[in-house]
Design an enzyme around this catalytic site. Structure first.
Site, PDB file in Angstrom:
ATOM      1  N   HIS A   1     -12.635   3.165  -0.433  1.00 38.74           N
ATOM      2  CA  HIS A   1     -12.658   2.152   0.638  1.00 38.74           C
ATOM      3  C   HIS A   1     -13.342   0.864   0.165  1.00 38.74           C
ATOM      4  O   HIS A   1     -13.896   0.117   0.972  1.00 38.74           O
ATOM      5  CB  HIS A   1     -13.443   2.644   1.882  1.00 38.74           C
ATOM      6  CG  HIS A   1     -12.803   3.766   2.631  1.00 38.74           C
ATOM      7  ND1 HIS A   1     -13.540   4.769   3.210  1.00 38.74           N
ATOM      8  CD2 HIS A   1     -11.521   4.036   2.921  1.00 38.74           C
ATOM      9  CE1 HIS A   1     -12.739   5.628   3.817  1.00 38.74           C
ATOM     10  NE2 HIS A   1     -11.490   5.201   3.658  1.00 38.74           N
TER      11      HIS A   1
ATOM     12  N   VAL B   1     -12.700   4.108  14.330  1.00 39.06           N
ATOM     13  CA  VAL B   1     -13.791   4.640  15.153  1.00 39.06           C
ATOM     14  C   VAL B   1     -14.908   3.603  15.261  1.00 39.06           C
ATOM     15  O   VAL B   1     -15.412   3.312  16.362  1.00 39.06           O
ATOM     16  CB  VAL B   1     -14.331   5.963  14.559  1.00 39.06           C
ATOM     17  CG1 VAL B   1     -15.534   6.454  15.350  1.00 39.06           C
ATOM     18  CG2 VAL B   1     -13.237   7.027  14.522  1.00 39.06           C
TER      19      VAL B   1
ATOM     20  N   ASN C   1       0.873  -1.169   0.000  1.00 36.48           N
ATOM     21  CA  ASN C   1       0.000   0.000   0.000  1.00 36.48           C
ATOM     22  C   ASN C   1       0.913   1.223   0.000  1.00 36.48           C
ATOM     23  O   ASN C   1       1.429   1.625   1.039  1.00 36.48           O
ATOM     24  CB  ASN C   1      -0.891  -0.052   1.244  1.00 36.48           C
ATOM     25  CG  ASN C   1      -1.850   1.119   1.328  1.00 36.48           C
ATOM     26  OD1 ASN C   1      -1.793   2.040   0.508  1.00 36.48           O
ATOM     27  ND2 ASN C   1      -2.709   1.097   2.324  1.00 36.48           N
TER      28      ASN C   1
ATOM     29  N   ARG D   1     -10.767   9.305  20.472  1.00 36.37           N
ATOM     30  CA  ARG D   1     -10.444   9.069  21.899  1.00 36.37           C
ATOM     31  C   ARG D   1     -10.261  10.388  22.630  1.00 36.37           C
ATOM     32  O   ARG D   1     -10.772  10.587  23.734  1.00 36.37           O
ATOM     33  CB  ARG D   1      -9.143   8.257  22.033  1.00 36.37           C
ATOM     34  CG  ARG D   1      -9.316   6.804  21.741  1.00 36.37           C
ATOM     35  CD  ARG D   1      -7.987   6.155  21.494  1.00 36.37           C
ATOM     36  NE  ARG D   1      -7.445   6.585  20.200  1.00 36.37           N
ATOM     37  CZ  ARG D   1      -6.534   5.926  19.511  1.00 36.37           C
ATOM     38  NH1 ARG D   1      -6.014   4.827  20.003  1.00 36.37           N
ATOM     39  NH2 ARG D   1      -6.107   6.357  18.351  1.00 36.37           N
TER      40      ARG D   1
HETATM   41  P1  AMP Z   1      -8.216   4.153  10.943  1.00 39.21           P
HETATM   42  O1  AMP Z   1      -8.101   5.213   9.878  1.00 39.21           O
HETATM   43  O2  AMP Z   1      -9.205   3.084  10.611  1.00 39.21           O
HETATM   44  O3  AMP Z   1      -6.888   3.616  11.399  1.00 39.21           O
HETATM   45  O4  AMP Z   1      -8.837   4.916  12.226  1.00 39.21           O
HETATM   46  C1  AMP Z   1      -8.097   5.857  12.958  1.00 39.21           C
HETATM   47  C2  AMP Z   1      -9.040   6.585  13.907  1.00 39.21           C
HETATM   48  O5  AMP Z   1      -9.721   5.649  14.749  1.00 39.21           O
HETATM   49  C3  AMP Z   1      -8.305   7.489  14.901  1.00 39.21           C
HETATM   50  O6  AMP Z   1      -8.086   8.763  14.352  1.00 39.21           O
HETATM   51  C4  AMP Z   1      -9.292   7.561  16.051  1.00 39.21           C
HETATM   52  O7  AMP Z   1     -10.214   8.625  15.849  1.00 39.21           O
HETATM   53  C5  AMP Z   1     -10.056   6.257  15.975  1.00 39.21           C
HETATM   54  N1  AMP Z   1      -9.751   5.317  17.065  1.00 39.21           N
HETATM   55  C6  AMP Z   1      -8.754   4.426  17.121  1.00 39.21           C
HETATM   56  N2  AMP Z   1      -8.774   3.751  18.297  1.00 39.21           N
HETATM   57  C7  AMP Z   1      -9.831   4.240  19.001  1.00 39.21           C
HETATM   58  C8  AMP Z   1     -10.399   3.966  20.280  1.00 39.21           C
HETATM   59  N3  AMP Z   1      -9.897   3.032  21.076  1.00 39.21           N
HETATM   60  N4  AMP Z   1     -11.491   4.665  20.649  1.00 39.21           N
HETATM   61  C9  AMP Z   1     -12.024   5.606  19.842  1.00 39.21           C
HETATM   62  N5  AMP Z   1     -11.539   5.913  18.630  1.00 39.21           N
HETATM   63  C10 AMP Z   1     -10.458   5.244  18.200  1.00 39.21           C
END
Ligand code: AMP
Length: 410
Positions: free
Chosen positions: A187, A338, A15, A291
């Site tokens: 996506h 999220v 990627n 978070r």
């Molecule tokens: P991704 O692009 O799928 O890696 O998602 C990243 C986003 O997921 C981060 O910017 C956070 O806003 C959210 N995220 C990751 N871990 C958590 C958690 N434990 N609780 C809430 N939001 C999270």
């Protein structure tokens, strides 16, 4: 008599972003991972390679400037070779590349040749941030293993089944066609994987179920999937449209753009940066990590609360819209950073939708797990699910299937 050579089963998934390369080596005999890693800050100071072998051995970190993608992939190849998993291994069946924009031409994974590369290049105007980096990654990998099948798996492919009514913007048809302006969606590997896994969770075939998939990561998109085929999705010509994201606005009145040009004297590039990098959660409250936003809300922070409310309002609107598009919904599936982790987002997005057969069980929603799971109460007509996405596994599966059965290439 010598034993027949077993056919190769390993797939390297690449990627390539503008300044990073993420990679995973998978064995498709059982779908297991042999190594994962990341090279970041390519071409900048403080480049870093983090390599994790998953069948024994410690995580290794290399620091020092990595000049370009070619140097990055060379370093990745060296790390893999140090674990006995080198790119020259006869067990490597193919390299699968994530390619963001495949336009209308690429509706399925495709073995890459010069003509395919030229078409990916022709799509650069509609994916200026992503396709150039993907092309560099592909070219470099082709140099390292010219004899090996290199397969492009497109983020847009899953959405090419959208009917014209969903894909067309209501603008002058000739202008739209001349500049390839339409809704493509992104996506796609995640929406494909999660909709299929959701069907599996329900004990049904993908053809039997209608699913609303909510991919909520730093980028976020929703899709309506009817019987395994995408019929609508929230991202459009670019990954800017739709849901509120970490730094992207999602839907805005297009007049915002020319209003800012005329009234604020901003250039197209400045507005591009505003909507892509300084909007969404970060624009509303200064943080893009859910978070941190929840922590601030717990401390009574009003701006964080507003950002959360705008985020959830948009999400709920799309759930309602896709419910109407599908007519019958079997499941709503939450995925990505999220979606998989933020129970308050799931609770708030589904709250008040009981009349639609949608509800969340507070105890089930609070469970933390890496497994796909249902979080709606038993009585609910529609399942609400948390389904961890796995885009690399999906890319590896599609790549491996194509190499084994080229007849499926369209
Ligand atoms: P991704 O692009 O799928 O890696 O998602 C990243 C986003 O997921 C981060 O910017 C956070 O806003 C959210 N995220 C990751 N871990 C958590 C958690 N434990 N609780 C809430 N939001 C999270």
């Amino acid at each position: 008599m010598t034993a027949p050579t077993p056919s190769p089963t390993r797939v390297l998934v690449l990627n390539s972003g503008s300044s990073s390369v993420k990679y995973q080596l998978l064995d498709m005999a059982d779908g297991s991972r042999l190594a994962v890693g990341l090279v970041e800050r390519i071409g900048e100071e403080g480049s870093r390679l983090v390599h994790t072998p998953l069948r024994g051995g410690e995580k290794r970190v290399r620091s020092g400037t990595v000049a370009d993608h070619a140097a990055a992939l060379k370093a990745v190849a060296e790390e893999l070779a140090a674990d006995g998993l080198g790119l020259d291994s006869p067990e490597l069946a193919a390299i699968g590349h994530r390619v963001v924009h495949g336009g209308l031409r690429f509706t399925a994974p495709t073995v890459i040749d010069e003509e395919v590369l030229a078409e990916i290049e022709r799509l650069v105007p509609v994916a200026p941030l992503h396709n150039p980096a993907n092309i560099v990654g592909i070219r470099t990998a082709m140099t390292l293993r010219p004899d090996l099948p290199q397969v492009a798996v497109f983020d847009t492919a899953f959405h090419t089944t959208m009917p014209e009514a969903a894909a067309r913007y209501a603008i002058d048809v000739d202008t739209a066609d001349a500049y390839r302006i339409r809704r493509y969606g992104f996506h796609g590997t995640s929406h494909a994987y999660v909709s299929r896994e959701t069907a599996r969770l329900l004990g049904k075939a993908p053809e039997e179920v209608n699913v609303i998939v909510l991919h909520l990561g730093n980028g976020a998109s929703a899709s309506a999937v009817a019987g395994g085929r995408c019929v609508d999705t929230s991202m459009g010509l670019t990954p800017l449209e739709g849901l509120v994201m970490g730094t992207r606005s999602g839907d805005v009145d297009p007049a915002v753009t020319f209003h800012l040009m005329r009234v604020a004297g901003m250039t197209a590039d400045e507005i591009d940066t505003l909507l892509n990098k300084r909007s969404g959660l970060v624009g509303l409250c200064g943080d893009n990590d859910m978070r941190e936003i929840r922590r601030r809300i717990d401390e009574g922070d009003q701006r964080a609360a507003l950002a959360f409310d705008v985020y959830v309002h948009r999400l709920k609107k799309y759930i309602g819209a896709y419910y109407a598009v599908l007519g019958r919904v079997d499941a709503v599936a939450f995925t990505a950073g999220v979606g998989e982790n933020a129970a308050p987002v799931r609770e708030a997005a589904i709250a008040g939708l009981e009349e639609l057969g949608l509800a969340v069980d507070a105890d089930l929603n609070a469970v933390r797990s890496d497994e796909a799971r249902i979080i709606s109460p038993e009585y609910a007509r529609v399942a609400v699910a948390v389904v961890p996405t796995d885009e690399e596994l999906e890319i590896a599966r599609q790549t491996f299937a194509l190499v084994h059965d080229p007849a499926q290439e369209k």
